[in-house]
Enzyme design. Structure first.
Site, short mmCIF file in Angstrom:
data_model
loop_
_atom_site.label_atom_id
_atom_site.label_comp_id
_atom_site.label_asym_id
_atom_site.label_seq_id
_atom_site.Cartn_x
_atom_site.Cartn_y
_atom_site.Cartn_z
N ASP A 1 0.88 -1.21 -0.10
CA ASP A 1 0.00 -0.09 -0.04
C ASP A 1 1.00 1.21 -0.11
O ASP A 1 2.14 0.96 -0.03
CB ASP A 1 -0.76 -0.07 1.12
CG ASP A 1 -2.17 0.68 0.84
OD1 ASP A 1 -2.26 1.59 -0.06
OD2 ASP A 1 -3.37 0.60 1.56
C1 NOJ Z 1 -4.07 3.79 -0.20
C2 NOJ Z 1 -5.34 2.88 0.28
O1 NOJ Z 1 -5.10 2.18 1.47
C3 NOJ Z 1 -5.44 1.77 -0.85
O2 NOJ Z 1 -6.43 1.06 -0.49
C4 NOJ Z 1 -5.17 2.46 -2.17
O3 NOJ Z 1 -5.38 1.58 -3.21
C5 NOJ Z 1 -4.05 3.12 -2.57
N1 NOJ Z 1 -4.00 4.12 -1.49
C6 NOJ Z 1 -3.86 3.73 -3.75
O4 NOJ Z 1 -4.61 4.61 -3.94
#
Ligand code: NOJ
Length: 785
Positions: A306
């Site tokens: 993430d």
């Molecule tokens: C953070 C989020 O937790 C995740 O779900 C998302 O896919 C990513 N950012 C990318 O935007």
């Protein structure tokens, strides 16, 4: 053009071989659990692809390799704390393998050109994006879709999202989010499928299949990504990014199954979670990533972090500095670094120092290149960036129609005293509330490239269109919904509007960005002045209907006690206003059921239906009241239970009948009910089957969902609904973490929600240990490296 480039660097692999590489995997059956086949996917020996990728890797410098492991955001959207101003320079320098938050055929083509034309090897970029509940045409938020319990509709929504996104150059979606959560304080409960394992497993499969279709080589399919691995949904105190600490049994029984189901459905990628799990952050968690995901489940796709979660290993207190964080992440099995630039900056030096091996880097690179190959990007890197397809596909009429239908199916009727609903077009309406005419709110959070300004149909617009020019709709925003709103100056206008109308229709709830990431709350009531306005309007003594919009269960006790009808509509999407209007006027008979329990009070959290009984269960009618598992100042019961939802018609369930009261470990029994539509309208009912293991070597929940069927019945019509029960449906992890179904008595419940008492009893005659791909015991976990 690309082909020429590859020919230039002496690859003798023809275009045709890229195009023929569309069989990603052979399915190897491992075992059967929970009545379904669990499988592990093993890569098909594809010598053309292997040859192509091996030759490509052999040409790559270490900088080019780590570039492939680097996922960087464009500046078109910001979904995390940092942005890189120079992402285009980095692409040209060959330091980026994938880009997210970039879309449209023209922009993705522009960026792709930088990678293909200006870097030495011309390796195409992979474009990812958070296409969660639609790309341009927005469907209800994921939790709302789950409330439909309609797997076909959920799969169709994912398919349409993939069609639109892929036409705008997207190859890869960061979905499905398969985190189970039992804590509505956590804003991300809106992104998943609720609290239940069985429902979440089924929805995970439907979404993966919808996004990926049957063939990744088709240009209208996108890679899916199961996230956030793992146990992110149990963030302590419901505070986002907080730690989780849970037993192995809880992890395997509740939090891992939707991830395993995603692997079985062929998901192409996994995203690690932000949280610490039992002392090891998920992004450095060898146990999760190597032992379980790769070895036990045989996952052959790639793993992305993430947003900056490798960097976050430092504040977690696991890594001393960023190089150490990169070392831990790579060694744990993370292939791609989202936005943190730790791999691109530090892997070369870590390799030089012998902290990581080139084989590990090559393996990560290979997994990413394989996906690019399977998408056909080496044959034509621009095949997804198609202006013509984009012009035809986005906001296509049939997509909008599907979004409207999906939204109607997601609506849950929570209360309907005196059949206040459906409304009659003859009634005049006072439409009141901050959500009544708000386009921005209608599509909720994580709405990808969905337009928040012009496209969404508000409830006011939906009503106006349904009721025509002569309609008597008296609109007033009335109240504010920001946390700090105290101004009541709009109340007078709302009260004046209400005085003129036959029915008061309230559109209230949470502002769209109060749910989703970084949107935890400690109170779950109506923010701002909304409830105060409801109190004033109640004094008029008119029928009051609440259209509730939120991305989580809210505590709405006053509304439940004082309003006549309540519809939960989540954030219903681009066509939301039409869909809600369809339900309000009975053009669609509501059929949604809650995928998550609604508490009465925040203090009851976590509250979920399949809890354990305790040694002192509270029995309200029992003689002993004090020394029982209860609250002094609240009922134990939720406001609305899991699986609950009403219809404009009524359904009667016959008693449960069983084909036999004895089940052998190799056999099956059939549990049946006859469902009758006893009301005045055709309608659909979600018939739910729950099972309770009455006594076992490890205590079991009071009941667990094990099946459901959505049944449409005309007025007066009846149907017998049958469920097969096998020993595998009764299995659980015993003390040794073997997956077993133990001989003994089981209650089977079939009814309209998780509180049904419509019950029969059967006996499993012999204990059976199930061969299980979920089995924990048979493998050793390794220490982190
Ligand atoms: C953070 C989020 O937790 C995740 O779900 C998302 O896919 C990513 N950012 C990318 O935007």
């Amino acid at each position: 053009m690309t082909f020429i480039k590859y020919a230039k660097i002496a690859f003798g692999v023809a275009l045709a071989c890229a195009l023929s590489a569309c069989n990603p995997a052979v399915v190897v059956e491992v075992s059967a659990d929970n009545g379904q086949q669990y499988t592990a996917t093993a890569p098909k020996k594809n010598t053309e692809m292997d040859q192509f990728i091996n030759e490509l890797i052999s040409k790559m410098t270490i900088e080019e390799k780590v570039g492939q492991l680097h996922l960087l955001s464009s500046d078109w959207d910001q979904t995390g704390p940092t942005l890189s101003a120079d992402y285009q320079q980095q692409i040209k320098a060959g330091k980026v393998g994938a880009v997210f938050n970039a879309y449209t055929a023209s922009f993705t083509r522009e960026l792709q050109t930088l990678a293909v034309e200006q870097t030495r090897l011309g390796i195409p970029l992979l474009f990812g994006y958070d296409v969660i509940h639609g790309h341009r045409t927005i469907f209800p938020i994921s939790l709302g879709e789950a409330a439909s319990w309609d797997l076909q509709s959920i799969k169709a929504a994912a398919r349409i999202a993939a069609i639109e996104a892929s036409a705008e150059g997207i190859h890869w979606t960061f979905a499905p989010m398969v985190d189970i959560s039992r804590d509505p304080r956590w804003g991300r409960v809106s992104e998943g499928s609720g609290e239940d394992v069985f429902l979440s497993v089924e929805i995970a499969k439907a979404r993966v299949q919808g996004f990926q279709g049957d063939d990744l080589m088709a240009t209208d399919t996108v890679l899916a990504c199961a996230k956030h691995y793992a146990a992110y949904g149990q963030a302590q105190a419901g505070r986002d990014y907080h730690s989780t600490d849970m037993s192995e049994r809880e992890l395997w029984e509740t939090y891992l199954p939707p991830f395993k189901a995603s692997v079985d459905a062929g998901v192409a990628s996994f995203m690690t979670a932000f949280n610490d799990l039992n002392g090891v952050p998920a992004t450095a968690n060898n146990y999760l990533l190597q032992d379980i995901l790769r070895q036990r489940w045989g996952f052959s796709g790639f793993v992305v972090t993430d947003y900056t979660s490798i960097n976050e290993l430092v504040p977690h207190g696991l890594a001393e500095d960023l190089p150490h964080a990169g070392q831990l992440a790579l060694n744990a099995g993370v292939d791609m670094d989202m936005q943190g630039a730790v791999y691109s900056k530090h892997l070369p030096e870590l390799l030089a120092k012998g902290k990581v091996s080139e084989t590990q880097i090559d393996n990560a690179v290979r997994r990413i290149l394989e996906m690019k190959y399977k998408l056909g990007l080496f044959a034509d890197p621009y095949r997804y960036s198609d202006d013509q397809r984009q012009a035809v596909q986005v906001y296509k009429a049939e997509h909008l129609a599907a979004a409207r239908d999906g939204a109607r199916k997601s609506v849950v009727l929570l209360k309907n005293d005196n059949k206040v609903l459906p409304l009659s077009p003859k009634q005049s309406i006072a439409l009141i509330g901050p959500l009544a005419d708000s386009k921005a709110d209608m599509i909720g959070s994580w709405s990808a490239a969905g337009d928040r300004q012009t496209k969404p149909v508000t409830l006011r617009e939906g009503l106006q269109q349904r009721l025509g020019a002569d309609a008597k709709i008296y609109y007033a925003k009335g109240a504010g919904y920001e946390f700090n709103d105290t101004d009541q100056s709009g109340f007078a206008q709302a009260i004046a509007a209400a005085k003129k109308a036959d029915v008061i229709l309230l559109a209230m709830g949470e502002k769209w960005d109060m749910t989703g990431e970084a949107a935890s709350r400690v109170e779950l009531g109506f923010p701002g002045t909304q409830e105060a306005l409801m109190h004033e309007l109640k004094k008029l003594g008119k029928p009051m209907v609440l259209v509730l919009m939120s991305g989580r269960p809210m505590t709405i006790n006053w509304a439940n006690d004082n309003l006549d009808a309540i519809l939960h509509t989540w954030y219903a999407g681009t066509q939301g206003g039409h869909a809600i209007t369809d339900v309000l006027y009975g053009d669609y008979n509501p059929s949604g059921k809650l995928p998550v329990t609604f508490p009465r009070h925040v203090g009851q959290i976590p509250i979920y239906y399949n809890m354990k009984n305790t040694g002192r269960p509270y029995e309200p009618e029992g003689p002993e009241q004090k020394y029982r598992s209860r609250y002094l100042d609240s009922s134990n019961q939720p406001l609305y239970p899991f699986g609950y939802g009403l219809s404009y018609t009524s359904f009667a369930y016959s008693a449960v009948t069983l084909s036999s009261t004895q089940l052998s470990s190799a056999g099956e029994i059939i549990a049946s009910v006859t469902l009758t539509n006893t009301g005045d309208l055709a309608g659909e009912e979600v018939v739910q089957l729950y099972i309770q293991d009455k006594t076992a070597s490890v205590t079991r929940p009071v009941r667990e969902l094990k099946g459901f069927q959505k049944i449409m019945l005309g007025k007066g019509e009846s149907k017998t609904v049958q469920f097969r029960i096998k020993a595998a449906d009764l299995a659980f992890y015993d003390l040794a973490m073997d997956y077993v179904a133990e001989a003994g008595e089981f209650n089977v419940f079939i009814g309209a929600d998780s509180t049904t008492s419509n019950q029969a009893v059967f006996r499993l005659t012999d204990t059976v240990q199930l061969p299980s791909a979920m089995a924990v015991k048979q493998f050793q976990r390794r220490d982190i490296q």
